[in-house]
Design a protein around this motif. Structure first.
Motif, PDB file in Angstrom:
ATOM      1  N   ALA A  66       0.840  -1.203   0.000  1.00 47.22           N
ATOM      2  CA  ALA A  66       0.000   0.000   0.000  1.00 47.22           C
ATOM      3  C   ALA A  66       0.872   1.248   0.000  1.00 47.22           C
ATOM      4  O   ALA A  66       0.551   2.243  -0.629  1.00 47.22           O
ATOM      5  N   ARG A  67       2.015   1.187   0.707  1.00 47.41           N
ATOM      6  CA  ARG A  67       2.999   2.280   0.729  1.00 47.41           C
ATOM      7  C   ARG A  67       4.377   1.675   0.606  1.00 47.41           C
ATOM      8  O   ARG A  67       4.750   0.789   1.384  1.00 47.41           O
ATOM      9  N   SER A  68       5.149   2.153  -0.335  1.00 50.94           N
ATOM     10  CA  SER A  68       6.494   1.601  -0.526  1.00 50.94           C
ATOM     11  C   SER A  68       7.397   1.873   0.671  1.00 50.94           C
ATOM     12  O   SER A  68       8.374   1.165   0.893  1.00 50.94           O
ATOM     13  N   ILE A  76      -2.110  -4.527  -1.185  1.00 53.01           N
ATOM     14  CA  ILE A  76      -3.307  -4.410  -2.013  1.00 53.01           C
ATOM     15  C   ILE A  76      -3.240  -5.505  -3.067  1.00 53.01           C
ATOM     16  O   ILE A  76      -2.255  -5.610  -3.792  1.00 53.01           O
ATOM     17  N   LEU A  77      -4.281  -6.326  -3.115  1.00 56.52           N
ATOM     18  CA  LEU A  77      -4.414  -7.347  -4.148  1.00 56.52           C
ATOM     19  C   LEU A  77      -5.389  -6.812  -5.183  1.00 56.52           C
ATOM     20  O   LEU A  77      -6.564  -6.615  -4.885  1.00 56.52           O
ATOM     21  N   TYR A  88      -5.404  -5.429   2.538  1.00 55.37           N
ATOM     22  CA  TYR A  88      -5.314  -6.369   3.655  1.00 55.37           C
ATOM     23  C   TYR A  88      -3.979  -6.258   4.372  1.00 55.37           C
ATOM     24  O   TYR A  88      -3.032  -5.670   3.867  1.00 55.37           O
ATOM     25  N   THR A  89      -3.947  -6.820   5.556  1.00 58.35           N
ATOM     26  CA  THR A  89      -2.707  -7.011   6.298  1.00 58.35           C
ATOM     27  C   THR A  89      -2.635  -8.484   6.658  1.00 58.35           C
ATOM     28  O   THR A  89      -3.643  -9.192   6.685  1.00 58.35           O
ATOM     29  N   PHE A 102      -9.385  -5.192   5.090  1.00 57.13           N
ATOM     30  CA  PHE A 102     -10.015  -3.994   5.635  1.00 57.13           C
ATOM     31  C   PHE A 102     -10.648  -3.124   4.566  1.00 57.13           C
ATOM     32  O   PHE A 102     -11.288  -2.115   4.889  1.00 57.13           O
ATOM     33  N   GLU A 103     -10.537  -3.503   3.286  1.00 57.53           N
ATOM     34  CA  GLU A 103     -11.235  -2.758   2.236  1.00 57.53           C
ATOM     35  C   GLU A 103     -11.458  -3.668   1.034  1.00 57.53           C
ATOM     36  O   GLU A 103     -10.558  -4.391   0.616  1.00 57.53           O
TER      37      GLU A 103
END
Length: 119
Positions: A66-68, A76-77, A88-89, A102-103
């Motif tokens: 999600a963040r490099s 993010i898939l 997800y985590t 979570f989204e």
């Protein structure tokens, strides 16, 4: 019960708002979400770390951080050729490791909807 770290298939849990979003999607998109879920819970490393680590995914899916700047953070898939995604985590713990979605989001068009009429 074993003291060794558990491996796939991983458990998956959904935040209630993500599950509500998933349930509101059109049926063909929910099918794609289920396919993406199957790929995640059976992945050796749900974070898909390393070069070409997501090469085993179908060509319509890819994973990225999600963040490099946070390599151990959320992922993010993307599915449906990038028209949708699951954020997800992965909670890596010795007992009951799991993926937490979570989204869930879809921005693609519904193939059953005719295109707008030209004027």
């Amino acid at each position: 019960m074993t003291d060794e770290f558990m491996g796939p298939p991983w458990q998956m849990d959904w935040r209630l708002d993500a599950l509500t979003s998933r349930d509101a999607l059109p049926e063909h998109v929910r099918t794609m979400v289920d396919e993406a879920r199957a790929e995640l819970v059976t992945a050796k490393d749900p974070y898909f770390r390393g070069i070409d680590a997501d090469a085993a995914l179908p060509e319509t899916m890819r994973v990225q951080p999600a963040r490099s700047s946070d390599p151990k953070g959320p992922r993010i898939l993307y599915f449906g050729n990038g028209d949708g995604w699951l954020a997800y985590t992965f909670v890596r713990r010795s007992e009951d490791p799991q993926i937490l979605v979570f989204e869930a989001f879809w921005q693609g068009a519904d193939p059953l909807t005719p295109p707008p009429a030209e004027e």
